[in-house]
Design a protein around this motif. Structure first.
Motif, PDB file in Angstrom:
ATOM      1  N   MET A   1      31.413  10.747  12.988  1.00 23.48           N
ATOM      2  CA  MET A   1      30.173  11.255  12.450  1.00 23.48           C
ATOM      3  C   MET A   1      30.327  12.704  12.016  1.00 23.48           C
ATOM      4  O   MET A   1      29.798  13.101  11.004  1.00 23.48           O
ATOM      5  N   VAL A   2      31.078  13.489  12.764  1.00 26.24           N
ATOM      6  CA  VAL A   2      31.274  14.899  12.432  1.00 26.24           C
ATOM      7  C   VAL A   2      31.996  15.032  11.094  1.00 26.24           C
ATOM      8  O   VAL A   2      31.636  15.868  10.270  1.00 26.24           O
ATOM      9  N   ILE A   3      33.002  14.203  10.846  1.00 25.97           N
ATOM     10  CA  ILE A   3      33.740  14.256   9.582  1.00 25.97           C
ATOM     11  C   ILE A   3      32.800  13.958   8.421  1.00 25.97           C
ATOM     12  O   ILE A   3      32.831  14.628   7.398  1.00 25.97           O
ATOM     13  N   TRP A   4      31.923  12.982   8.568  1.00 20.05           N
ATOM     14  CA  TRP A   4      30.977  12.614   7.517  1.00 20.05           C
ATOM     15  C   TRP A   4      30.102  13.800   7.151  1.00 20.05           C
ATOM     16  O   TRP A   4      29.929  14.110   5.985  1.00 20.05           O
ATOM     17  N   HIS A   5      29.573  14.509   8.147  1.00 19.35           N
ATOM     18  CA  HIS A   5      28.719  15.669   7.875  1.00 19.35           C
ATOM     19  C   HIS A   5      29.500  16.790   7.211  1.00 19.35           C
ATOM     20  O   HIS A   5      28.989  17.474   6.330  1.00 19.35           O
ATOM     21  N   ARG A   6      30.742  16.978   7.602  1.00 18.92           N
ATOM     22  CA  ARG A   6      31.571  18.016   6.992  1.00 18.92           C
ATOM     23  C   ARG A   6      31.812  17.696   5.522  1.00 18.92           C
ATOM     24  O   ARG A   6      31.752  18.562   4.669  1.00 18.92           O
ATOM     25  N   LYS A   7      32.068  16.429   5.208  1.00 24.10           N
ATOM     26  CA  LYS A   7      32.283  16.025   3.815  1.00 24.10           C
ATOM     27  C   LYS A   7      31.011  16.198   2.991  1.00 24.10           C
ATOM     28  O   LYS A   7      31.066  16.541   1.825  1.00 24.10           O
ATOM     29  N   LEU A   8      29.845  15.922   3.592  1.00 29.55           N
ATOM     30  CA  LEU A   8      28.590  16.133   2.871  1.00 29.55           C
ATOM     31  C   LEU A   8      28.479  17.583   2.422  1.00 29.55           C
ATOM     32  O   LEU A   8      28.120  17.869   1.283  1.00 29.55           O
ATOM     33  N   LYS A   9      28.782  18.504   3.310  1.00 32.48           N
ATOM     34  CA  LYS A   9      28.710  19.928   2.969  1.00 32.48           C
ATOM     35  C   LYS A   9      29.781  20.295   1.949  1.00 32.48           C
ATOM     36  O   LYS A   9      29.529  21.040   1.011  1.00 32.48           O
ATOM     37  N   GLU A  10      30.972  19.739   2.125  1.00 31.20           N
ATOM     38  CA  GLU A  10      32.096  20.062   1.245  1.00 31.20           C
ATOM     39  C   GLU A  10      31.854  19.612  -0.196  1.00 31.20           C
ATOM     40  O   GLU A  10      32.175  20.320  -1.140  1.00 31.20           O
ATOM     41  N   TYR A  11      31.254  18.433  -0.376  1.00 33.28           N
ATOM     42  CA  TYR A  11      31.100  17.880  -1.716  1.00 33.28           C
ATOM     43  C   TYR A  11      29.683  17.977  -2.266  1.00 33.28           C
ATOM     44  O   TYR A  11      29.407  17.498  -3.339  1.00 33.28           O
ATOM     45  N   GLY A  12      28.760  18.586  -1.535  1.00 32.50           N
ATOM     46  CA  GLY A  12      27.425  18.790  -2.052  1.00 32.50           C
ATOM     47  C   GLY A  12      26.696  17.504  -2.369  1.00 32.50           C
ATOM     48  O   GLY A  12      26.681  17.053  -3.504  1.00 32.50           O
ATOM     49  N   GLN A  13      26.099  16.897  -1.389  1.00 27.89           N
ATOM     50  CA  GLN A  13      25.446  15.605  -1.551  1.00 27.89           C
ATOM     51  C   GLN A  13      23.925  15.722  -1.551  1.00 27.89           C
ATOM     52  O   GLN A  13      23.221  14.835  -1.090  1.00 27.89           O
ATOM     53  N   ASP A  14      23.392  16.803  -2.070  1.00 30.06           N
ATOM     54  CA  ASP A  14      21.947  17.046  -2.036  1.00 30.06           C
ATOM     55  C   ASP A  14      21.144  15.900  -2.649  1.00 30.06           C
ATOM     56  O   ASP A  14      20.145  15.460  -2.074  1.00 30.06           O
ATOM     57  N   ILE A  15      21.542  15.434  -3.807  1.00 29.54           N
ATOM     58  CA  ILE A  15      20.799  14.364  -4.479  1.00 29.54           C
ATOM     59  C   ILE A  15      20.870  13.080  -3.654  1.00 29.54           C
ATOM     60  O   ILE A  15      19.877  12.374  -3.510  1.00 29.54           O
ATOM     61  N   PHE A  16      22.024  12.800  -3.084  1.00 32.22           N
ATOM     62  CA  PHE A  16      22.181  11.608  -2.253  1.00 32.22           C
ATOM     63  C   PHE A  16      21.255  11.679  -1.041  1.00 32.22           C
ATOM     64  O   PHE A  16      20.569  10.711  -0.704  1.00 32.22           O
ATOM     65  N   ILE A  17      21.210  12.832  -0.399  1.00 31.96           N
ATOM     66  CA  ILE A  17      20.358  13.007   0.779  1.00 31.96           C
ATOM     67  C   ILE A  17      18.888  12.858   0.391  1.00 31.96           C
ATOM     68  O   ILE A  17      18.113  12.217   1.101  1.00 31.96           O
ATOM     69  N   GLN A  18      18.498  13.411  -0.752  1.00 32.27           N
ATOM     70  CA  GLN A  18      17.117  13.255  -1.217  1.00 32.27           C
ATOM     71  C   GLN A  18      16.797  11.783  -1.472  1.00 32.27           C
ATOM     72  O   GLN A  18      15.733  11.300  -1.112  1.00 32.27           O
ATOM     73  N   ALA A  19      17.720  11.068  -2.093  1.00 36.46           N
ATOM     74  CA  ALA A  19      17.503   9.651  -2.381  1.00 36.46           C
ATOM     75  C   ALA A  19      17.369   8.855  -1.093  1.00 36.46           C
ATOM     76  O   ALA A  19      16.541   7.954  -0.998  1.00 36.46           O
TER      77      ALA A  19
END
Length: 125
Positions: A1-19
């Protein structure tokens, strides 16, 4: 789970999170957005391709062309198109209307055969 959150920050998933945060309470907003995207597709890509009698559109693979194709539900295929100064490959994307996959595969294959750009990767030790 920690790796997933780190990748979200690394690749900028703002639109995905909003969706992901959309729920049924704003389903009318989602339906309007989908309807708007379909209309833009009909009056954009489809209209231009039909009026100009195009078999495909093409763009460098590192452009937003994938977003445009995905929104309209259109197929696309990417093949190698060259290498930059450091030897890093870049591609070209051929996109078309729904049902044009066989034609796109033929165009991409012809491009590859005409250019002979692709070469096996090499790895530095």
């Amino acid at each position: 789970m920690v790796i997933w959150h780190r990748k979200l920050k690394e690749y900028g998933q703002d639109i995905f999170i909003q969706a992901e945060s959309l729920n049924r309470s704003n389903s009318s907003q989602v339906k309007r957005a989908i309807s708007n995207l379909k209309e833009l597709s009909r009056n954009g890509v489809e209209k231009v391709m039909r009026e100009k009698k195009l078999d495909a559109i093409l763009a460098p693979a590192d452009t937003p062309v994938y977003t445009i194709l995905a929104i309209g539900g259109y197929p696309g295929i990417t093949v190698p198109a060259g290498y930059d100064e450091e030897g890093v490959p870049f591609g070209i994307c051929f996109g078309g209307l729904r049902g044009s996959e066989p034609k796109l595969i033929g165009i991409a294959y012809s491009f590859e055969q005409a250019t002979h750009i692709r070469r096996p990767p090499t790895f530095k030790s």
